[in-house]
Enzyme design. Structure first.
Site, PDB file in Angstrom:
ATOM      1  N   HIS A 450      44.326  37.936  36.562  1.00 18.73           N
ATOM      2  CA  HIS A 450      43.767  39.254  36.273  1.00 18.73           C
ATOM      3  C   HIS A 450      42.244  39.230  36.150  1.00 18.73           C
ATOM      4  CE1 HIS A 450      43.925  43.393  35.470  1.00 18.73           C
ATOM      5  NE2 HIS A 450      45.027  43.437  34.729  1.00 18.73           N
ATOM      6  N   ARG A 451      41.622  38.060  36.168  1.00 17.59           N
ATOM      7  CA  ARG A 451      40.166  38.001  36.128  1.00 17.59           C
ATOM      8  C   ARG A 451      39.548  38.436  37.453  1.00 17.59           C
ATOM      9  NH1 ARG A 451      39.507  31.839  34.366  1.00 17.59           N
ATOM     10  NH2 ARG A 451      41.011  31.732  36.104  1.00 17.59           N
TER      11      ARG A 451
END
Length: 477
Positions: A450-451
């Protein structure tokens, strides 16, 4: 002859050779040429003719290797290019060749035991005259460790005594050397020296044959006393309480057998623990497979596998959504990978490995299938080269062949996403006209970092993937 005569000029070099035919990979290791010393008194020359055989680094992630078997025995005469030992890395078994002619004088690390990368595992003598000396060196190197352990044991066993004076003695020894000399150190020791700003040329090694170890660098940086001091300084009550907190106990089951991890299982365990530090999320998507199943029925006789079809479809979708093919390795930036390399999870005896289909978007379907069959054969015989299993940018895990309808996959470290593919099965589906019909449908779940990948990115990628699967004509172009 002093141990300093055995110090090589530079770290060992490593070369390899392999063939696509599936022959076992060949690795060569060697120490550099012997160092020559001249005595001024009698103008005689003494040659260090004993070379160390080092544990080679067979992959970028390998930190230690296990000796599977010694092909040669002590006393055997070796020729340049001859296989000497089989080493098990974290993913494969590889033959290691000698780069010099000589005699295998001593085996330092026996079969079944492990050693860190760069550590000596054997000694090679040039002539029979050096054999006994080499064996003596190997015996002294092997016997230097037990006394240290024995010396440490009483310190931990007797808290009332004052062991504070004991640590400074070993810490003071490897601090400074007088004149210039050739130094040999482990890669980790060099890294520590750089981190702590220690001049490694002024550190005296206490390892085998004068090798500089991480402990020597830490001692020179003044770190060793800090590590040695806590056990005796803390109160007995606190010392007794510490193990209870850090070492949870589990009930022993009668008749249970403890089996240690293999090198591959240990590598998988390490990667899985590392993946827990990555913030991930998961998105599922239903995909109709009637058209893909029909295409597979046509091309199956030509050697095309379903794995190749799914890998090709994923690669084509990634080409349109490069952020899903990106990777974040340092937590501060991410990289758009120029190649689309699809790693596919394969279960083998004793572990799991992910052979990589490199440039999967650029290869035609038939060539991709041939490449995949070759990789699977090499994986099951543990003959994959490092670049054939550690260069993936996106991973595909397919349990549909086992009847699994859905599952979540764990994101491999250094990748942006992994796709979990379930079984394709008849499913009632409502049409736009409101009527139900039965169509083949499979569920795919993607786990992403999700980064760098957000929900909208993953949804768009899955929509493109589903369209390619449902209209698969482009897969054969």
């Amino acid at each position: 002859m002093s141990s300093s005569l055995l110090q090589p000029r530079a770290p060992p070099s490593l070369s390899s050779s392999s063939s696509i035919s599936g022959s076992k990979p060949q690795w060569r290791f060697t120490s550099p040429p012997a160092v020559t010393f001249t005595r001024r008194a009698r103008n005689s020359t003494v040659n260090a003719k004993i070379r160390e055989i080092f544990m080679p680094a067979l992959s970028s992630t390998m930190t230690e290797g296990k000796i599977v078997s010694w092909i040669k025995s002590e006393g055997d005469v070796l020729s340049k290019g001859e296989s000497v030992v089989v080493v098990e890395s974290d993913k494969a078994d590889m033959d290691v060749e000698t780069f010099y002619d000589g005699i295998l004088a001593a085996i330092v690390v026996p079969e079944g035991e492990s050693a860190p990368v760069g550590a000596p595992i054997g000694l090679l003598a040039e002539t029979e005259a050096e054999i006994e000396e080499a064996r003596a060196k190997a015996a002294s190197a092997g016997g230097s460790s037990p006394p240290k352990i024995a010396a440490d044991a009483p310190v931990a066993a007797s808290p009332p005594s004052a062991p504070v004076a004991a640590p400074p003695t070993p810490a003071a020894a490897p601090v400074v050397a007088d004149g210039p000399r050739k130094i040999v150190s482990t890669p980790f020791a060099k890294k520590l020296a750089k981190q702590h700003k220690v001049d490694i040329n002024k550190v005296v090694g206490t390892g085998p044959f004068g090798r500089i170890t991480p402990a020597d660098v830490e001692a020179a940086a003044g770190i060793t006393p800090v590590k040695s001091t806590p056990p005796p300084v803390t109160a007995p009550a606190a010392t007794a309480a510490a193990p209870a907190k850090s070492a949870p106990t589990f009930a022993e089951i009668p008749g249970a057998t403890v089996v240690p991890f293999t090198t591959m299982q240990a590598a998988v365990s390490k990667n899985m623990i590392e993946s827990l530090s990555v913030p991930t999320f998961r998105v599922g998507y239903p995909v109709m497979t009637d058209a893909l199943d029909a295409l597979y029925a046509k091309v199956k006789s030509k050697g095309v596998t379903m794995t190749a079809l799914l890998a090709k479809a994923a690669a084509m979708a990634l080409a349109q959504h490069p952020v899903v093919n990106a990777s974040c390795k340092d937590g501060k930036s991410f990289t758009y990978n120029s190649s689309i390399n699809i790693a596919v999870a394969v279960a083998i005896n004793g572990g799991l490995i992910t052979p990589v289909l490199q440039d999967a978007d650029k290869l035609d379907l038939y060539l991709l299938s041939e490449k995949w069959k070759e990789l699977v054969e090499k994986a099951r015989s543990k003959q994959l080269q490092p670049h054939e299993y550690n260069s993936g940018t996106f991973t595909l895990s397919n349990l549909g062949m086992f009847g699994v309808d859905r599952f979540d996959a764990i994101l491999p470290p250094g990748q942006g996403a992994i796709m979990a593919v379930g079984v394709s099965k008849p499913t009632p589906v409502a049409g736009k006209d409101g009527y139900f019909s039965v169509k083949n449908q499979m569920l795919v779940n993607v786990t992403a970092d999700h980064r760098i990948v957000y929900g909208a990115d993953l949804a768009a990628f899955l929509k493109t993937f589903a369209k390619i699967v449902q209209e698969p004509d482009s897969l054969t172009m």
